[in-house]
Enzyme design. Structure first.
Site, mmCIF file in Angstrom:
data_model
loop_
_atom_site.group_PDB
_atom_site.id
_atom_site.type_symbol
_atom_site.label_atom_id
_atom_site.label_comp_id
_atom_site.label_asym_id
_atom_site.label_seq_id
_atom_site.Cartn_x
_atom_site.Cartn_y
_atom_site.Cartn_z
ATOM 1 N N HIS A 542 39.095 47.871 34.660
ATOM 2 C CA HIS A 542 38.572 48.392 35.926
ATOM 3 C C HIS A 542 39.335 49.630 36.383
ATOM 4 O O HIS A 542 39.584 49.796 37.579
ATOM 5 C CB HIS A 542 38.661 47.331 37.031
ATOM 6 N N HIS A 585 35.216 43.532 40.626
ATOM 7 C CA HIS A 585 34.999 44.069 39.295
ATOM 8 C C HIS A 585 34.074 45.275 39.458
ATOM 9 O O HIS A 585 33.129 45.237 40.254
ATOM 10 C CB HIS A 585 34.412 42.991 38.390
#
Length: 607
Positions: A542, A585
């Protein structure tokens, strides 16, 4: 499925209104939206292969099976990490149409409103939760839980938070409901709030996640199948795969004028070619490749460009700076065999796995599985040491300020992080129940069922860099996430483990497990926990910040319109523009960026 429609001759030395560099999540979203106007022409250059129709992508329940395969994965190594045992880590990133949306674990999550509003507060008007909520609903079509799922577990939804006509299909995946019950009920008994629907900006509590799967086929719904495939026959859209962008081309600069991009140089079939842009060049190559392309194009820190032999056209100090990565690991437990659990551990049995593949053709079986149980927890709800730890983190930021060790703009970002950390309504810790064995120190035993509580560092105080180390566009850049440079990041993960272990003292998880597998009973002290984290943590895929959207005097790379400072028509449209990390996320956010960028470019206003 191979793409026979376009060849290099359709692009080489041709002119398009827009040239999009990168056919990943945001890039394909942007291209699809721009070409809704038939008068606009768009060329997309993607370094990877076509890859649409690949079973390793389409069929769920194959977590990480594309990792390390050069057909699907860039496999970027990091530099040796000074503050993490001098280890190098491998960063998997999607290579091919759809980018990382083709290889992630397809959990569909969204950030808390406060995290998105922090982006606006740092000098980016319009980049707030209200706008995020609008664009994320535009990107998705949500399908409620089917009756067979609701009969097993009481899934709850608020349709006001969900999209109803977007390209990405989102639904409730098959879940191991027995594990979900253990996780969810334990956390409620520990005092967390059960969230009815976590997609409206409030994620502080425990909840069930959706997944970007199409329930009509139980296949992955991602950028290539949702945004590109339905539009691939548009006459104004050309997509060329196996075309690696080398650098952006500019007109001859004149004094005191911003540069104008005229096209792109790219490598295809081992040869270097050009394509021309009448209006704009757009970098959508991702957090790792976009700053490298900028530097190879002469935009970045002059000292970095000098080292790699590239003429500096714009001394843009923020390129490749402000890098923030989520890192994660897990604590695994053996489940009580007296309670039946059909966990993902069954897939280690070759006969079961073969039957699961057969069942998937009938839209049944384990290949419909997703990662469903999440909880986001403010520090104050996680530990009695919260006030001390927050003060410790704040003091570390003040020490950096006094020591003159912060780049311009970093004080503002870190101050905002400390402000949110001290806010008991803003979550900082993240834990996820993976219904199976997902740690690596010890090995699972045949015939047993496990749960692994994964945990993620959401708001790192450490700051890394991504910079080109060669003028060769085929060479990987140097990736330094600076893991645990600020020791409070490591302490945050220590507190995660302590919280997870406290869950085992609360019912029903207390009776639902037999023993802790990893790190195990011999890992007791804080130093032993730290050693476990050093040994086992890795990227959560991420990474943000390398082309940050910030004011120029705060080391921004792009403006709120996503234009690169010092240029008239070069933009960055990918997750690298996010300047401060989000407790989520990042997959769904990449679509938001692509959708919003299309409106910024076209001038369209959607409500």
């Amino acid at each position: 499925m191979s793409d026979l429609k376009f060849s290099a001759e359709d692009v080489i030395n041709k002119s398009f209104d827009y040239v999009v560099c990168g056919g990943g999540t945001a890039g394909l979203t942007l291209a699809a939206r721009l070409t809704e106007d038939p008068s606009i022409t768009v060329a997309v250059l993607e370094a990877g292969e076509h890859n649409i129709g690949e079973p390793l992508i389409d069929v769920p329940g194959q977590f990480g099976q594309t990792f390390g395969n050069p057909k699907f994965d860039w496999s970027f190594p990091t530099t040796n990490q000074t503050h993490s045992l001098n280890k190098s880590y491998l960063w998997q990133r999607g290579k091919g149409l759809g980018g990382s949306s083709a290889m992630n674990f397809y959990a569909w999550t969204k950030p808390p409103a406060q995290d998105v509003d922090a982006i606006e507060a740092l000098g980016n008007p319009g980049w707030n939760w209200a706008d995020y909520s609008k664009y994320t609903r535009i990107s998705e079509t949500f399908h409620i839980a089917q009756k067979e799922q609701s009969d097993l577990y009481p899934h709850t939804h608020d349709l006001a938070f969900r999209g109803e006509s977007g390209p990405i299909q989102v639904t409730v995946p098959h879940s191991v409901h027995t594990v979900d019950r253990l996780f969810q009920e334990t956390l409620v008994n520990k005092g967390l709030k059960a969230i009815k629907d976590p997609y409206g900006g409030d994620i502080s509590g425990t909840w069930m996640a959706s997944a970007n799967l199409d329930p009509k086929s139980w296949t992955r719904s991602y950028a290539a199948t949702a945004y590109y495939l339905p539009n691939r026959n548009r006459q104004n859209l050309v997509v060329l795969t196996e075309a690696l962008v080398a650098r952006v081309l500019f007109d001859t600069p004149t004094d005191k004028k911003d540069l104008t991009a005229t096209g792109v140089e790219f490598i295809h079939g081992g040869k270097t070619h050009q394509v021309h842009a009448r209006r704009e060049v757009i970098l959508s190559a991702g957090t790792i490749k976009s700053p490298q392309i900028l530097e190879l194009s002469g935009i970045g820190r002059k000292e970095i460009l000098k080292k790699i032999g590239v003429e500096c056209k714009i001394d843009l100090r923020g390129v490749g700076q402000n890098v923030q990565d989520h890192t994660y690991l897990g604590v695994s437990f053996e489940l009580n065999p007296n309670d039946p659990h059909e966990t993902y551990d069954l897939m280690r049995d070759p006969k079961f796995a073969a039957e699961a593949k057969r069942l998937h053709a009938e839209l049944k079986g384990m290949h419909r599985i997703g990662i469903t149980s999440f909880a986001y927890i403010p520090f104050q709800s996680a530990t009695s040491e919260a006030s001390t730890l927050i003060k410790r983190a704040a003091e570390s930021v003040e020490a950096l300020k006094k020591g003159g060790k912060l780049e311009p703009g970093q004080a503002d970002i870190l101050d905002k992080q400390i402000e949110n950390l001290a806010d008991p309504t803003v979550p900082d810790l993240e834990i996820i129940a993976f219904p199976g064995y997902f740690t690596t120190v010890t090995a699972p035993e045949p015939g047993k069922s496990y749960v692994t509580i994964l945990f993620v560092l959401n708001h790192p105080l450490s700051r890394g860099t991504i910079h080109a180390i060669s003028n060769d566009p085929l060479a990987h850049p140097a990736i330094d996430p600076a893991y645990f440079e600020n020791d409070n990041d490591l302490e945050n993960l220590v507190q995660h483990i302590k919280y997870i272990r406290s869950m085992t003292e609360t019912e029903p998880l207390k009776s639902g497990i037999v023993r802790e597998m990893d790190p195990g009973p011999n890992c007791k002290t804080d130093e032993e926990i730290r050693k476990y984290i050093y040994d086992c943590h890795g990227t959560c895929w991420h990474t943000i910040g390398s082309t940050s959207m910030l004011p120029l005097d705060k080391q921004g790379v792009v403006s709120p319109e996503l234009k690169v400072y010092g240029t008239t028509n070069l933009r960055v449209v990918d997750i690298g523009i996010i300047p401060i990390h989000l407790a989520t996320h990042t997959h769904a956010t990449a679509y938001v960026i692509g959708e919003k960028a299309a409106d910024l470019i076209s001038g369209r206003v959607r409500t």
